[in-house]
Scaffold this active site. Structure first.
Site, PDB file in Angstrom:
ATOM      1  N   LYS A   1     -31.532  55.476 -13.627  1.00 49.64           N
ATOM      2  CA  LYS A   1     -32.534  55.546 -14.708  1.00 49.64           C
ATOM      3  C   LYS A   1     -33.745  54.665 -14.387  1.00 49.64           C
ATOM      4  O   LYS A   1     -34.886  55.110 -14.505  1.00 49.64           O
ATOM      5  CB  LYS A   1     -31.911  55.107 -16.051  1.00 49.64           C
ATOM      6  CG  LYS A   1     -30.714  55.947 -16.472  1.00 49.64           C
ATOM      7  CD  LYS A   1     -30.128  55.488 -17.792  1.00 49.64           C
ATOM      8  CE  LYS A   1     -29.509  54.100 -17.783  1.00 49.64           C
ATOM      9  NZ  LYS A   1     -28.248  53.963 -17.023  1.00 49.64           N
TER      10      LYS A   1
ATOM     11  N   ARG B   1     -28.244  53.644 -26.499  1.00 42.95           N
ATOM     12  CA  ARG B   1     -26.940  53.580 -25.850  1.00 42.95           C
ATOM     13  C   ARG B   1     -25.794  53.713 -26.853  1.00 42.95           C
ATOM     14  O   ARG B   1     -24.626  53.648 -26.448  1.00 42.95           O
ATOM     15  CB  ARG B   1     -26.806  52.251 -25.110  1.00 42.95           C
ATOM     16  CG  ARG B   1     -27.092  52.368 -23.609  1.00 42.95           C
ATOM     17  CD  ARG B   1     -27.009  50.972 -23.017  1.00 42.95           C
ATOM     18  NE  ARG B   1     -26.674  50.949 -21.628  1.00 42.95           N
ATOM     19  CZ  ARG B   1     -27.567  50.738 -20.656  1.00 42.95           C
ATOM     20  NH1 ARG B   1     -28.840  50.640 -20.923  1.00 42.95           N
ATOM     21  NH2 ARG B   1     -27.163  50.661 -19.413  1.00 42.95           N
TER      22      ARG B   1
ATOM     23  N   ARG C   1     -26.013  46.991  -5.028  1.00 41.86           N
ATOM     24  CA  ARG C   1     -27.157  46.262  -5.586  1.00 41.86           C
ATOM     25  C   ARG C   1     -26.768  44.805  -5.860  1.00 41.86           C
ATOM     26  O   ARG C   1     -27.570  43.899  -5.690  1.00 41.86           O
ATOM     27  CB  ARG C   1     -27.644  46.936  -6.876  1.00 41.86           C
ATOM     28  CG  ARG C   1     -28.842  46.225  -7.483  1.00 41.86           C
ATOM     29  CD  ARG C   1     -29.450  46.980  -8.640  1.00 41.86           C
ATOM     30  NE  ARG C   1     -28.533  47.109  -9.753  1.00 41.86           N
ATOM     31  CZ  ARG C   1     -28.789  47.808 -10.850  1.00 41.86           C
ATOM     32  NH1 ARG C   1     -29.922  48.474 -10.957  1.00 41.86           N
ATOM     33  NH2 ARG C   1     -27.914  47.872 -11.827  1.00 41.86           N
TER      34      ARG C   1
ATOM     35  N   ARG D   1     -27.677  39.918 -10.092  1.00 39.36           N
ATOM     36  CA  ARG D   1     -27.317  40.311 -11.466  1.00 39.36           C
ATOM     37  C   ARG D   1     -25.830  40.118 -11.691  1.00 39.36           C
ATOM     38  O   ARG D   1     -25.007  40.678 -10.980  1.00 39.36           O
ATOM     39  CB  ARG D   1     -27.703  41.782 -11.704  1.00 39.36           C
ATOM     40  CG  ARG D   1     -29.120  41.950 -12.155  1.00 39.36           C
ATOM     41  CD  ARG D   1     -29.499  43.399 -12.338  1.00 39.36           C
ATOM     42  NE  ARG D   1     -28.665  44.123 -13.298  1.00 39.36           N
ATOM     43  CZ  ARG D   1     -28.955  45.336 -13.727  1.00 39.36           C
ATOM     44  NH1 ARG D   1     -30.054  45.940 -13.310  1.00 39.36           N
ATOM     45  NH2 ARG D   1     -28.170  45.960 -14.581  1.00 39.36           N
TER      46      ARG D   1
ATOM     47  N   ARG E   1     -18.473  48.223 -17.588  1.00 40.78           N
ATOM     48  CA  ARG E   1     -19.714  48.874 -18.030  1.00 40.78           C
ATOM     49  C   ARG E   1     -19.522  50.387 -18.131  1.00 40.78           C
ATOM     50  O   ARG E   1     -20.047  51.024 -19.044  1.00 40.78           O
ATOM     51  CB  ARG E   1     -20.850  48.550 -17.054  1.00 40.78           C
ATOM     52  CG  ARG E   1     -21.246  47.088 -17.098  1.00 40.78           C
ATOM     53  CD  ARG E   1     -22.170  46.720 -15.969  1.00 40.78           C
ATOM     54  NE  ARG E   1     -23.431  47.424 -16.054  1.00 40.78           N
ATOM     55  CZ  ARG E   1     -24.339  47.437 -15.091  1.00 40.78           C
ATOM     56  NH1 ARG E   1     -24.123  46.792 -13.965  1.00 40.78           N
ATOM     57  NH2 ARG E   1     -25.459  48.083 -15.256  1.00 40.78           N
TER      58      ARG E   1
HETATM   59  P1  B4P Z   1     -30.763  51.947 -11.283  1.00 45.25           P
HETATM   60  O1  B4P Z   1     -31.891  52.909 -11.222  1.00 45.25           O
HETATM   61  O2  B4P Z   1     -31.115  50.501 -11.430  1.00 45.25           O
HETATM   62  O3  B4P Z   1     -29.706  52.303 -12.401  1.00 45.25           O
HETATM   63  P2  B4P Z   1     -29.755  52.283 -13.988  1.00 45.25           P
HETATM   64  O4  B4P Z   1     -29.191  53.605 -14.399  1.00 45.25           O
HETATM   65  O5  B4P Z   1     -31.118  51.947 -14.483  1.00 45.25           O
HETATM   66  O6  B4P Z   1     -28.773  51.089 -14.278  1.00 45.25           O
HETATM   67  P3  B4P Z   1     -28.266  50.067 -15.352  1.00 45.25           P
HETATM   68  O7  B4P Z   1     -27.335  50.769 -16.292  1.00 45.25           O
HETATM   69  O8  B4P Z   1     -27.710  48.969 -14.511  1.00 45.25           O
HETATM   70  O9  B4P Z   1     -29.373  49.412 -16.160  1.00 45.25           O
HETATM   71  P4  B4P Z   1     -29.749  48.687 -17.493  1.00 45.25           P
HETATM   72  O10 B4P Z   1     -30.695  47.677 -17.019  1.00 45.25           O
HETATM   73  O11 B4P Z   1     -30.222  49.737 -18.437  1.00 45.25           O
HETATM   74  O12 B4P Z   1     -29.918  52.189  -9.954  1.00 45.25           O
HETATM   75  C1  B4P Z   1     -28.770  51.450  -9.612  1.00 45.25           C
HETATM   76  C2  B4P Z   1     -28.695  51.294  -8.105  1.00 45.25           C
HETATM   77  O13 B4P Z   1     -28.566  52.569  -7.478  1.00 45.25           O
HETATM   78  C3  B4P Z   1     -29.940  50.650  -7.494  1.00 45.25           C
HETATM   79  O14 B4P Z   1     -29.530  49.733  -6.511  1.00 45.25           O
HETATM   80  C4  B4P Z   1     -30.709  51.810  -6.871  1.00 45.25           C
HETATM   81  O15 B4P Z   1     -31.455  51.422  -5.742  1.00 45.25           O
HETATM   82  C5  B4P Z   1     -29.579  52.758  -6.478  1.00 45.25           C
HETATM   83  N1  B4P Z   1     -29.992  54.161  -6.549  1.00 45.25           N
HETATM   84  C6  B4P Z   1     -30.732  54.743  -7.546  1.00 45.25           C
HETATM   85  N2  B4P Z   1     -30.907  56.056  -7.282  1.00 45.25           N
HETATM   86  C7  B4P Z   1     -30.260  56.307  -6.093  1.00 45.25           C
HETATM   87  C8  B4P Z   1     -30.065  57.495  -5.304  1.00 45.25           C
HETATM   88  N3  B4P Z   1     -30.580  58.698  -5.652  1.00 45.25           N
HETATM   89  N4  B4P Z   1     -29.322  57.402  -4.177  1.00 45.25           N
HETATM   90  C9  B4P Z   1     -28.789  56.193  -3.805  1.00 45.25           C
HETATM   91  N5  B4P Z   1     -28.935  55.042  -4.495  1.00 45.25           N
HETATM   92  C10 B4P Z   1     -29.667  55.099  -5.644  1.00 45.25           C
HETATM   93  O16 B4P Z   1     -28.479  47.981 -18.207  1.00 45.25           O
HETATM   94  C11 B4P Z   1     -27.966  46.698 -17.903  1.00 45.25           C
HETATM   95  C12 B4P Z   1     -27.156  46.092 -19.060  1.00 45.25           C
HETATM   96  O17 B4P Z   1     -28.080  45.704 -20.135  1.00 45.25           O
HETATM   97  C13 B4P Z   1     -26.142  46.979 -19.786  1.00 45.25           C
HETATM   98  O18 B4P Z   1     -24.890  47.013 -19.108  1.00 45.25           O
HETATM   99  C14 B4P Z   1     -26.056  46.283 -21.190  1.00 45.25           C
HETATM  100  O19 B4P Z   1     -25.230  45.146 -21.160  1.00 45.25           O
HETATM  101  C15 B4P Z   1     -27.479  45.839 -21.439  1.00 45.25           C
HETATM  102  N6  B4P Z   1     -28.250  46.844 -22.214  1.00 45.25           N
HETATM  103  C16 B4P Z   1     -29.335  47.525 -21.751  1.00 45.25           C
HETATM  104  N7  B4P Z   1     -29.804  48.387 -22.699  1.00 45.25           N
HETATM  105  C17 B4P Z   1     -28.963  48.249 -23.783  1.00 45.25           C
HETATM  106  C18 B4P Z   1     -28.906  48.892 -25.050  1.00 45.25           C
HETATM  107  N8  B4P Z   1     -29.780  49.853 -25.388  1.00 45.25           N
HETATM  108  N9  B4P Z   1     -27.925  48.527 -25.907  1.00 45.25           N
HETATM  109  C19 B4P Z   1     -27.056  47.568 -25.589  1.00 45.25           C
HETATM  110  N10 B4P Z   1     -27.041  46.925 -24.387  1.00 45.25           N
HETATM  111  C20 B4P Z   1     -27.978  47.266 -23.481  1.00 45.25           C
END
Ligand code: B4P
Length: 195
Positions: free
Chosen positions: A14, A89, A128, A134, A146
């Site tokens: 995302k 979420r 990552r 993190r 998670r």
């Molecule tokens: P990202 O792109 O970082 O993944 P994400 O889906 O954004 O992740 P995440 O769930 O961790 O994020 P958030 O900050 O929202 O990609 C992950 C990895 O994969 C990276 O290293 C990237 O390089 C790699 N990658 C991406 N695409 C790729 C591809 N096509 N091929 C290969 N590799 C690839 O959440 C973090 C925490 O914050 C949650 O667990 C929760 O505790 C809290 N939080 C956030 N929003 C919340 C909400 N609305 N309510 C309650 N808690 C919340």
């Protein structure tokens, strides 16, 4: 106005894809994960509260993230649209977002859900974790917690938007460029590229 939710489990890409989308379409990026990490880095009371949950792989309480999103919406009255990344979420967050947008005489246009197999999610997040510092990427137990939170609390958000015909699945396990192409195919029907 176009309002996109980028949906999917932790590690589905995302954040990665949001960066490309805001660049191409000029939408305002609202990432609750980034907002929370910034509160933690600044050692604010909200950050100190949030970190207790995030370190364990748990979701932060609804009222905390809803308040953050509400103030960011108010701070951008002239936006051509928003991309919500990692929010909503829970079903309660989705209902609150619908109300906030209705007050602004707008609504969610589409929910694009990145579909990635679980073994690939775990691989990406642990990878990552080697460099991100993190706490929520650092151990397989926290990463798995998670994913469990996602299935229990976040997956039902899909049904909330499917009821209104707004939910679409996108294959998320190709390369970053391949996934971006698929997202653009969906978005080009809804929003022009920024000039
Ligand atoms: P990202 O792109 O970082 O993944 P994400 O889906 O954004 O992740 P995440 O769930 O961790 O994020 P958030 O900050 O929202 O990609 C992950 C990895 O994969 C990276 O290293 C990237 O390089 C790699 N990658 C991406 N695409 C790729 C591809 N096509 N091929 C290969 N590799 C690839 O959440 C973090 C925490 O914050 C949650 O667990 C929760 O505790 C809290 N939080 C956030 N929003 C919340 C909400 N609305 N309510 C309650 N808690 C919340």
């Amino acid at each position: 106005m176009v309002n996109l939710i980028l949906f999917g489990p932790p590690g589905s890409g995302k954040g990665t894809q949001s960066a490309k989308i805001i660049d191409k379409y000029g939408l305002i990026h609202l990432s609750t994960g980034d907002l929370l990490r910034s509160e933690i880095a600044n050692k604010t009371p909200l950050g100190m509260e949030a970190t207790k949950f995030m370190d364990q792989g748990l979701l932060v309480p609804d009222e905390v993230v809803i308040g953050m999103i509400s103030s960011k919406l108010d701070a951008n009255p002239d936006a051509r649209g928003f991309i919500f990344d990692g929010f909503p979420r829970t079903t309660a967050q989705a209902e609150a977002l619908d109300k906030l947008l209705a007050l602004k005489k707008t609504a969610i246009s589409v929910v694009l859900s990145l579909e990635v197999p679980e073994d690939e999610l775990i691989k990406r997040l642990l990878n990552r974790g080697k460099t991100s510092g993190r706490s929520d990427d650092s151990s397989e137990d926290v990463v798995k917690a998670r994913i469990v939170e996602y299935h229990n609390k976040t997956a039902p958000v899909a049904d909330h938007y499917a009821k209104f015909g707004k939910f679409r699945k996108v294959k998320g396990d190709g390369s970053e460029a391949e996934v971006f192409d698929l997202l653009c195919k969906e978005l080009n029907e809804l929003v022009a590229e920024k000039v």
